[in-house]
Design a protein around this motif. Structure first.
Motif, PDB file in Angstrom:
ATOM      1  N   ALA A   6      32.120 -18.720  24.438  1.00 44.81           N
ATOM      2  CA  ALA A   6      31.726 -20.109  24.291  1.00 44.81           C
ATOM      3  C   ALA A   6      31.715 -20.435  22.819  1.00 44.81           C
ATOM      4  O   ALA A   6      31.270 -19.662  22.008  1.00 44.81           O
ATOM      5  CB  ALA A   6      30.348 -20.311  24.857  1.00 44.81           C
ATOM      6  N   TRP A   7      32.180 -21.708  22.438  1.00 45.63           N
ATOM      7  CA  TRP A   7      32.395 -21.997  21.023  1.00 45.63           C
ATOM      8  C   TRP A   7      31.109 -22.407  20.341  1.00 45.63           C
ATOM      9  O   TRP A   7      30.336 -23.163  20.876  1.00 45.63           O
ATOM     10  CB  TRP A   7      33.418 -23.123  20.866  1.00 45.63           C
ATOM     11  N   LYS A   8      30.944 -21.937  19.116  1.00 45.39           N
ATOM     12  CA  LYS A   8      29.776 -22.342  18.345  1.00 45.39           C
ATOM     13  C   LYS A   8      30.007 -23.721  17.742  1.00 45.39           C
ATOM     14  O   LYS A   8      31.119 -24.230  17.694  1.00 45.39           O
ATOM     15  CB  LYS A   8      29.492 -21.314  17.235  1.00 45.39           C
ATOM     16  N   GLY A   9      28.928 -24.292  17.216  1.00 43.41           N
ATOM     17  CA  GLY A   9      29.015 -25.660  16.678  1.00 43.41           C
ATOM     18  C   GLY A   9      29.982 -25.739  15.522  1.00 43.41           C
ATOM     19  O   GLY A   9      30.057 -24.847  14.687  1.00 43.41           O
ATOM     20  N   ILE A  10      30.765 -26.808  15.456  1.00 41.11           N
ATOM     21  CA  ILE A  10      31.746 -27.048  14.405  1.00 41.11           C
ATOM     22  C   ILE A  10      31.342 -28.323  13.671  1.00 41.11           C
ATOM     23  O   ILE A  10      30.667 -29.176  14.218  1.00 41.11           O
ATOM     24  CB  ILE A  10      33.149 -27.229  15.010  1.00 41.11           C
ATOM     25  N   ALA A  11      31.799 -28.483  12.430  1.00 43.54           N
ATOM     26  CA  ALA A  11      31.500 -29.701  11.674  1.00 43.54           C
ATOM     27  C   ALA A  11      31.940 -30.921  12.449  1.00 43.54           C
ATOM     28  O   ALA A  11      33.011 -30.945  13.031  1.00 43.54           O
ATOM     29  CB  ALA A  11      32.218 -29.656  10.320  1.00 43.54           C
ATOM     30  N   ALA A  12      31.121 -31.950  12.458  1.00 48.28           N
ATOM     31  CA  ALA A  12      31.358 -33.093  13.343  1.00 48.28           C
ATOM     32  C   ALA A  12      32.501 -33.969  12.888  1.00 48.28           C
ATOM     33  O   ALA A  12      33.229 -34.530  13.689  1.00 48.28           O
ATOM     34  CB  ALA A  12      30.087 -33.934  13.452  1.00 48.28           C
ATOM     35  N   ALA A  13      32.674 -34.141  11.584  1.00 51.92           N
ATOM     36  CA  ALA A  13      33.653 -35.130  11.115  1.00 51.92           C
ATOM     37  C   ALA A  13      35.033 -34.520  10.989  1.00 51.92           C
ATOM     38  O   ALA A  13      35.195 -33.394  10.566  1.00 51.92           O
ATOM     39  CB  ALA A  13      33.232 -35.682   9.762  1.00 51.92           C
ATOM     40  N   GLU A  75      37.473 -31.194  16.461  1.00 51.26           N
ATOM     41  CA  GLU A  75      38.474 -31.692  15.515  1.00 51.26           C
ATOM     42  C   GLU A  75      39.884 -31.517  16.048  1.00 51.26           C
ATOM     43  O   GLU A  75      40.734 -32.409  15.944  1.00 51.26           O
ATOM     44  CB  GLU A  75      38.343 -30.973  14.160  1.00 51.26           C
ATOM     45  N   TYR A  76      40.118 -30.355  16.624  1.00 48.39           N
ATOM     46  CA  TYR A  76      41.446 -30.083  17.174  1.00 48.39           C
ATOM     47  C   TYR A  76      41.780 -31.057  18.304  1.00 48.39           C
ATOM     48  O   TYR A  76      42.872 -31.627  18.347  1.00 48.39           O
ATOM     49  CB  TYR A  76      41.538 -28.647  17.697  1.00 48.39           C
ATOM     50  N   ILE A  77      40.856 -31.242  19.218  1.00 46.04           N
ATOM     51  CA  ILE A  77      41.100 -32.116  20.367  1.00 46.04           C
ATOM     52  C   ILE A  77      41.350 -33.550  19.906  1.00 46.04           C
ATOM     53  O   ILE A  77      42.236 -34.241  20.424  1.00 46.04           O
ATOM     54  CB  ILE A  77      39.920 -32.041  21.348  1.00 46.04           C
ATOM     55  N   GLN A  78      40.590 -34.012  18.904  1.00 45.40           N
ATOM     56  CA  GLN A  78      40.790 -35.365  18.394  1.00 45.40           C
ATOM     57  C   GLN A  78      42.158 -35.505  17.720  1.00 45.40           C
ATOM     58  O   GLN A  78      42.863 -36.493  17.918  1.00 45.40           O
ATOM     59  CB  GLN A  78      39.689 -35.731  17.404  1.00 45.40           C
ATOM     60  N   THR A  79      42.541 -34.498  16.949  1.00 45.81           N
ATOM     61  CA  THR A  79      43.845 -34.534  16.279  1.00 45.81           C
ATOM     62  C   THR A  79      44.977 -34.565  17.295  1.00 45.81           C
ATOM     63  O   THR A  79      45.917 -35.361  17.197  1.00 45.81           O
ATOM     64  CB  THR A  79      44.013 -33.307  15.365  1.00 45.81           C
ATOM     65  N   LEU A  80      44.896 -33.690  18.305  1.00 47.99           N
ATOM     66  CA  LEU A  80      45.934 -33.646  19.331  1.00 47.99           C
ATOM     67  C   LEU A  80      46.008 -34.975  20.083  1.00 47.99           C
ATOM     68  O   LEU A  80      47.105 -35.503  20.316  1.00 47.99           O
ATOM     69  CB  LEU A  80      45.654 -32.500  20.307  1.00 47.99           C
ATOM     70  N   GLN A  81      44.850 -35.518  20.459  1.00 48.14           N
ATOM     71  CA  GLN A  81      44.840 -36.779  21.186  1.00 48.14           C
ATOM     72  C   GLN A  81      45.462 -37.903  20.360  1.00 48.14           C
ATOM     73  O   GLN A  81      46.228 -38.723  20.886  1.00 48.14           O
ATOM     74  CB  GLN A  81      43.401 -37.141  21.569  1.00 48.14           C
ATOM     75  N   THR A  82      45.150 -37.943  19.077  1.00 45.72           N
ATOM     76  CA  THR A  82      45.729 -38.969  18.194  1.00 45.72           C
ATOM     77  C   THR A  82      47.240 -38.876  18.170  1.00 45.72           C
ATOM     78  O   THR A  82      47.954 -39.892  18.234  1.00 45.72           O
ATOM     79  CB  THR A  82      45.168 -38.821  16.774  1.00 45.72           C
ATOM     80  N   ARG A  83      47.740 -37.665  18.120  1.00 44.18           N
ATOM     81  CA  ARG A  83      49.187 -37.481  18.058  1.00 44.18           C
ATOM     82  C   ARG A  83      49.859 -37.807  19.388  1.00 44.18           C
ATOM     83  O   ARG A  83      50.957 -38.370  19.427  1.00 44.18           O
ATOM     84  CB  ARG A  83      49.504 -36.047  17.601  1.00 44.18           C
TER      85      ARG A  83
END
Length: 416
Positions: A6-13, A75-83
């Protein structure tokens, strides 16, 4: 039974520089017109992926990999979705628990079920990224957690190893406590206990539940589904064998107390073994105890994130993407990943793991006997958040099991 850390917390922005870099990379064409340019968005950074890319390009001189990176997970999911929505889709990218439902539902990922490079992929790894009998990603490794124990402290209770059953485990904890040893510690600060997921895997195996169908059930009932497993786990607290302060203890705190000889057993995964080994402590690692005798042993665990191919590829681009996934399933790439510490689950590949991890690897990782709740229900981000908050209240004693299950189910039912 059809069936991932399970993934630990990542920076929000999301860093603007990362997004701009990713957008620029995916729009770039090959400088050499004779080559096919394959765009690849990864959540492993270039330092990790560069050896794979260099080797792939050396073996496929007609293909150039245009690499971009965004860190996991939000961050990864947001970047992929944007693309994807901006018609800048990468040719190859990562599919995992948090985004697989949306990627499959919206038709962004190619059906890989009958691709030759999928032939030796473990069934559990396939199930992780399957829907309605089709597989949409290639996952080549997995992890599973277990009980890490201090051999010297167990000896104070006359034990040499962790019992196979949960009743036996609870009895050992009582003996350790009577001997003046803190028996067991887990973290509820970083996420819900790993034990109920392990028990739930055994429960679903017993009940012959097709876990790939859970995401389609309406209403979603993960709280009710896990109530039996959670009730067994809560005996640790109901019998006073573990401090309720676990709600404020982080994974690092837990590991530090174990390394310092303050606790006999902890529940964790292979990522903590290197630092525990470096401490010089005499330790071992055992599979999770069975919730009930006669069940199939499961651990909390999961396949690794999978490689996916953009569904609209065709021609040379599609050929290049297929070659890239074929390469990532090759002996060279699998050996490189194994050398990096990944537990490879591809059939026919002989993997070496740390000796202490061998028992869990053989009992859980290799046969796919692991389960992670968030992998198989809709809206895993919502599920993770509500389960975390409600589990902390359960451990603190402010709610009971029925309230815990109902709060989780109600929250999931409210999300459309």
């Amino acid at each position: 039974m059809k069936l991932k850390r399970a993934w630990k917390g990542i920076a929000a922005a999301l860093g603007v520089g990362v997004l701009v870099s990713a957008m620029g990379a995916c729009g770039a064409g090959g400088a050499d017109g004779s080559k096919t340019t394959l765009t690849f968005l990864s959540w492993n950074n270039e330092q990790v992926m560069r050896p794979y890319i260099d080797q792939f390009e050396q073996q496929n001189p007609g293909i150039k990999v245009d690499f971009s990176y965004s860190p996991p997970t939000p961050e990864y999911i947001q970047t992929l979705q944007t693309r994807l929505v901006g018609n800048q889709a990468p040719d190859v990218f990562i599919i995992t628990s948090e985004n697989k439902a949306d990627l499959i539902k919206n038709g962004y990922v190619r059906d890989l079920t009958n691709e030759p490079f999928m032939r030796n992929i473990s069934q559990a790894n396939k199930d992780f990224v399957s829907h309605e009998g089709k597989v949409y990603g290639m996952s080549v490794s997995s992890w599973a957690s277990g009980i890490v124990y201090n051999k010297d402290l167990l000896a104070k209770a006359g034990a040499k190893e962790v019992p196979e059953t949960w009743d036996g485990f609870l009895q050992l904890c009582k003996k350790l406590k009577a001997a003046g040893v803190t028996p067991f510690l887990e973290t509820i600060a970083d996420g819900p206990s790993r034990i109920p997921d392990a028990f739930m895997g055994s429960q679903f195996d017993r009940d012959k539940v097709d876990v790939t169908s859970l995401i389609d059930r309406r209403p979603q009932k993960p709280g009710s589904d896990q109530r039996e497993a959670a009730a067994a786990w809560m005996k640790l607290y109901d019998q006073g064998l573990v401090t309720r302060d676990t709600v404020g203890i982080s994974g690092d705190d837990m590991k530090t107390q174990f390394i310092n000889g303050q606790v006999a057993m902890i529940c964790t995964g292979p990522w903590d073994l290197p630092s525990i080994g470096q401490s010089g402590l005499k330790y071992g690692m055992a599979p999770m105890p069975l919730m009930e005798k006669g069940m199939v042993n499961y651990a909390q665990g999961s396949p690794s994130p999978a490689y996916a191919i953009y569904s609209h590829l065709k021609g040379d681009k599609l050929k290049a993407a297929r070659k890239f996934l074929t390469f990532m399933d090759s002996h060279w790439a699998l050996q490189r990943s194994a050398d990096n510490g990944d537990a490879i689950t591809v059939q026919g590949f002989k993997a070496k793991v740390k000796p202490e991890y061998e028992q869990v690897y053989r009992a859980n990782v290799q046969p796919g006997h692991y389960f992670l709740l968030m992998n198989f229900y809709a809206k895993p981000d919502v599920l993770t958040t509500v389960r975390q908050s409600e589990t902390q209240q359960l451990v603190q004693g402010s709610i009971n099991l029925d309230q815990w299950a109902k709060a989780i189910d109600d929250k999931m039912d409210s999300v459309k």
